[in-house]
Motif scaffolding. Structure first.
Motif, PDB file in Angstrom:
ATOM      1  N   PHE A 178      -3.157   5.644  22.793  1.00 17.93           N
ATOM      2  CA  PHE A 178      -4.650   5.531  22.813  1.00 17.93           C
ATOM      3  C   PHE A 178      -5.260   5.679  21.425  1.00 17.93           C
ATOM      4  O   PHE A 178      -6.198   6.548  21.124  1.00 17.93           O
ATOM      5  CB  PHE A 178      -5.294   6.633  23.907  1.00 17.93           C
ATOM      6  N   PRO A 179      -4.942   4.825  20.695  1.00 14.19           N
ATOM      7  CA  PRO A 179      -5.235   4.998  19.161  1.00 14.19           C
ATOM      8  C   PRO A 179      -7.006   4.616  18.924  1.00 14.19           C
ATOM      9  O   PRO A 179      -7.461   4.080  19.795  1.00 14.19           O
ATOM     10  CB  PRO A 179      -4.537   4.106  18.227  1.00 14.19           C
ATOM     11  N   SER A 180      -7.661   5.223  17.751  1.00 14.01           N
ATOM     12  CA  SER A 180      -8.951   4.910  17.461  1.00 14.01           C
ATOM     13  C   SER A 180      -9.025   3.500  16.979  1.00 14.01           C
ATOM     14  O   SER A 180      -7.986   3.081  16.376  1.00 14.01           O
ATOM     15  CB  SER A 180      -9.540   5.953  16.617  1.00 14.01           C
ATOM     16  N   ASP A 181     -10.337   2.981  16.452  1.00 15.08           N
ATOM     17  CA  ASP A 181     -10.292   1.637  16.111  1.00 15.08           C
ATOM     18  C   ASP A 181      -9.447   1.321  14.697  1.00 15.08           C
ATOM     19  O   ASP A 181      -8.636   0.287  14.697  1.00 15.08           O
ATOM     20  CB  ASP A 181     -11.872   1.253  16.074  1.00 15.08           C
ATOM     21  N   TYR A 182      -9.782   2.206  13.630  1.00 15.16           N
ATOM     22  CA  TYR A 182      -9.260   2.039  12.663  1.00 15.16           C
ATOM     23  C   TYR A 182      -7.679   1.847  12.665  1.00 15.16           C
ATOM     24  O   TYR A 182      -6.828   1.361  11.775  1.00 15.16           O
ATOM     25  CB  TYR A 182      -9.727   2.734  11.338  1.00 15.16           C
ATOM     26  N   MET A 183      -7.275   2.747  13.391  1.00 16.79           N
ATOM     27  CA  MET A 183      -5.749   3.141  13.590  1.00 16.79           C
ATOM     28  C   MET A 183      -5.219   1.709  14.287  1.00 16.79           C
ATOM     29  O   MET A 183      -3.924   1.490  14.127  1.00 16.79           O
ATOM     30  CB  MET A 183      -5.295   4.446  14.478  1.00 16.79           C
ATOM     31  N   ILE A 184      -5.762   1.166  15.294  1.00 16.74           N
ATOM     32  CA  ILE A 184      -5.605   0.021  15.905  1.00 16.74           C
ATOM     33  C   ILE A 184      -5.092  -0.946  14.877  1.00 16.74           C
ATOM     34  O   ILE A 184      -4.231  -1.901  15.081  1.00 16.74           O
ATOM     35  CB  ILE A 184      -6.268  -0.490  17.138  1.00 16.74           C
ATOM     36  N   GLN A 185      -6.293  -1.278  13.890  1.00 18.23           N
ATOM     37  CA  GLN A 185      -6.331  -2.196  12.853  1.00 18.23           C
ATOM     38  C   GLN A 185      -5.089  -2.113  12.179  1.00 18.23           C
ATOM     39  O   GLN A 185      -4.160  -3.226  11.720  1.00 18.23           O
ATOM     40  CB  GLN A 185      -7.433  -2.209  12.272  1.00 18.23           C
ATOM     41  N   ARG A 186      -4.753  -0.803  11.792  1.00 20.41           N
ATOM     42  CA  ARG A 186      -3.152  -0.476  11.220  1.00 20.41           C
ATOM     43  C   ARG A 186      -2.118  -0.777  11.839  1.00 20.41           C
ATOM     44  O   ARG A 186      -1.337  -1.519  11.269  1.00 20.41           O
ATOM     45  CB  ARG A 186      -3.357   0.830  10.515  1.00 20.41           C
ATOM     46  N   LEU A 187      -2.088  -0.549  12.934  1.00 13.22           N
ATOM     47  CA  LEU A 187      -0.900  -0.854  13.967  1.00 13.22           C
ATOM     48  C   LEU A 187      -0.497  -2.310  13.982  1.00 13.22           C
ATOM     49  O   LEU A 187       0.387  -2.601  14.125  1.00 13.22           O
ATOM     50  CB  LEU A 187      -1.060  -0.020  15.303  1.00 13.22           C
ATOM     51  N   ILE A 188      -1.726  -3.187  14.178  1.00 21.68           N
ATOM     52  CA  ILE A 188      -1.536  -4.335  14.371  1.00 21.68           C
ATOM     53  C   ILE A 188      -0.889  -4.935  12.974  1.00 21.68           C
ATOM     54  O   ILE A 188      -0.213  -5.794  13.295  1.00 21.68           O
ATOM     55  CB  ILE A 188      -3.045  -5.146  14.630  1.00 21.68           C
ATOM     56  N   SER A 189      -1.676  -4.621  11.911  1.00 20.93           N
ATOM     57  CA  SER A 189      -1.223  -5.290  10.686  1.00 20.93           C
ATOM     58  C   SER A 189       0.356  -4.866  10.390  1.00 20.93           C
ATOM     59  O   SER A 189       0.935  -5.811   9.566  1.00 20.93           O
ATOM     60  CB  SER A 189      -2.009  -4.587   9.481  1.00 20.93           C
ATOM     61  N   GLU A 190       0.808  -3.879  11.001  1.00 23.19           N
ATOM     62  CA  GLU A 190       2.166  -3.303  10.807  1.00 23.19           C
ATOM     63  C   GLU A 190       3.213  -3.991  11.833  1.00 23.19           C
ATOM     64  O   GLU A 190       4.312  -3.593  12.049  1.00 23.19           O
ATOM     65  CB  GLU A 190       2.366  -1.789  10.793  1.00 23.19           C
ATOM     66  N   ASP A 191       2.375  -4.508  12.708  1.00 30.13           N
ATOM     67  CA  ASP A 191       3.226  -5.346  13.788  1.00 30.13           C
ATOM     68  C   ASP A 191       3.865  -4.114  14.955  1.00 30.13           C
ATOM     69  O   ASP A 191       4.982  -4.077  15.321  1.00 30.13           O
ATOM     70  CB  ASP A 191       4.447  -6.172  13.465  1.00 30.13           C
TER      71      ASP A 191
END
Length: 408
Positions: free
Chosen positions: A98-111
């Motif tokens: 359940f990450p927050s928005d900015y962390m989701i963006q980071r997780l997506i960028s790091e696959d």
């Protein structure tokens, strides 16, 4: 002959794998869920136990189809950074996070996230359109909103003067030295200083990050401690008087201490969305999607919103009379606090994930602040300890001399 043994060995290993995947309870699969602390209705104090509800729901509707039962293994983290580090380390495997928005963006960028199969999540239809297609996941490929809210300042009205509230500067007010709590994560802590100084919280200017650090260094002597979940006890029992934290959690604290007040600082603050995602380390994506879909049902979403007091992106929840009644009983202005009208909102912004350079800058400055904080406590303690040892040594030496003198 060797091929025969190889086939037998492969069959044995496959059987062991299947047995392990079904757990040790005769066809029970474990779903590993990793969430923030105090962020799901857990059956305490008479509230619904949502994880137990899912286990029962799965048993009644899917056990025959899938051939197993489900057990939810639920663990918690204190910050996005803690969750990220655990996930990145590979030390554990999780099915839903359940990450927050900015962390989701980071997780997506790091696959690090799997794309969702929405055929398994039909309850997504109940999510407010205002919380879809946001900057961190513009095509809603990897995440489904869980809760949302804003950061504000909590204060004890029995200690803090009404003349001092309304701005971020309360967090730097020397009148409350030793009674102030600061976030124990860099994004939110730097955010408090940046909003107060009018700095863009997503700035790529190192000088502006250093200016925010200077503010946090100025604040440090006033800070009782840097906290996350520890804030609850400190604010509820009155051992602290001022803290920046999330609005939904303020309502939880207010239940135990009605001397607590709350406001959104006039200079502006962080608006955030926490969402449900499936990391690439997940062992059962389809089961994870069924769990997410269940959390998007009105019954589960309402139970979680009633328990956490956070804003719900679920359209049916915001029309749920029981939910509205529960929040109103907790605090007369709870609905206005969690769902402020646009004309009543202070300026807000989302945190965006930082690029590698700025992330390094943030982490380096944060480490600098925390090391200084540790040193500032260690130095006087060590000095007093050394002084005490010297005094004790000199005292013992004096006594020895007197004893020797008395002999002669």
């Amino acid at each position: 002959m060797h091929m025969k043994y190889a086939v037998l060995l492969l069959t044995l290993l496959l059987s062991l794998f299947l047995l392990a995947s079904c757990g040790e309870n005769g066809g029970t699969v474990t779903l590993n869920v990793y969430n923030w602390g105090q962020y799901i209705s857990d059956g305490s104090e008479g509230c619904a136990d949502v994880n137990a509800m899912f286990e029962e729901y799965f048993e009644e509707n899917f056990a025959d189809q899938y051939g197993f039962s489900v057990e939810v293994n639920y663990t918690t983290y204190a910050s996005n950074e803690d969750m990220y580090n655990k996930l990145r380390s590979g030390a554990a495997s999780y099915d839903v996070i359940f990450p927050s928005d900015y962390m989701i963006q980071r997780l997506i960028s790091e696959d690090l996230l799997l794309p969702l199969n929405y055929e398994n999540i039909p309850n997504y239809q109940y999510i407010d359109e205002n919380y879809k297609n946001l900057y961190y996941d513009p095509d809603n490929t990897y995440s489904i909103p869980y809760m949302f809210g804003m950061v504000g300042v909590i204060y004890n009205s029995g200690i803090v003067s009404e003349e001092d509230i309304g701005s971020w500067d309360l967090m730097w007010n020397e009148a409350y030295k030793g009674k102030i709590l600061q976030f124990n994560n860099p994004r939110d802590a730097f955010g408090t200083a940046m909003y107060w100084q009018g700095i863009d919280v997503n700035t790529e200017d190192t000088a502006e990050w250093e200016a925010a650090l200077a503010k946090l260094q100025q604040q440090k002597p006033l800070v009782q401690s840097y906290v996350m979940d520890e804030i609850f006890n400190k604010m509820k029992n009155g051992s602290a008087a001022v803290a920046a934290y999330y609005a939904g959690d303020y309502l939880t604290m207010y239940e135990s201490n009605d001397m607590l007040g709350f406001y959104y600082p006039a200079e502006g603050t962080n608006e955030y969305v926490d969402a449900m995602c499936i990391p690439t380390c997940a062992r059962n994506q389809e089961l994870a999607e069924l769990y997410i879909n269940f959390l998007c049902s009105e019954e589960a979403a309402a139970a979680n919103a009633e328990y956490t007091y956070y804003g719900s992106p679920h359209l049916l929840v915001r029309e749920n009379e029981e939910y509205i009644e529960v929040l109103s009983e907790v605090h007369p202005d709870a609905m206005t606090l969690m769902y402020p009208a646009d004309e009543d909102k202070v300026p807000t912004s989302y945190y965006h994930t930082l690029n590698d350079t700025m992330l390094s800058v943030q982490n380096e400055l944060w480490s600098q602040l925390k090391i200084e904080s540790t040193q500032s406590t260690w130095i006087p303690v060590t000095a007093w300890s050394i002084a005490g040892i010297l005094i004790l040594y000199l005292g013992i030496d004096t006594i020895r001399k007197k004893i020797r003198e008395s002999k002669y």
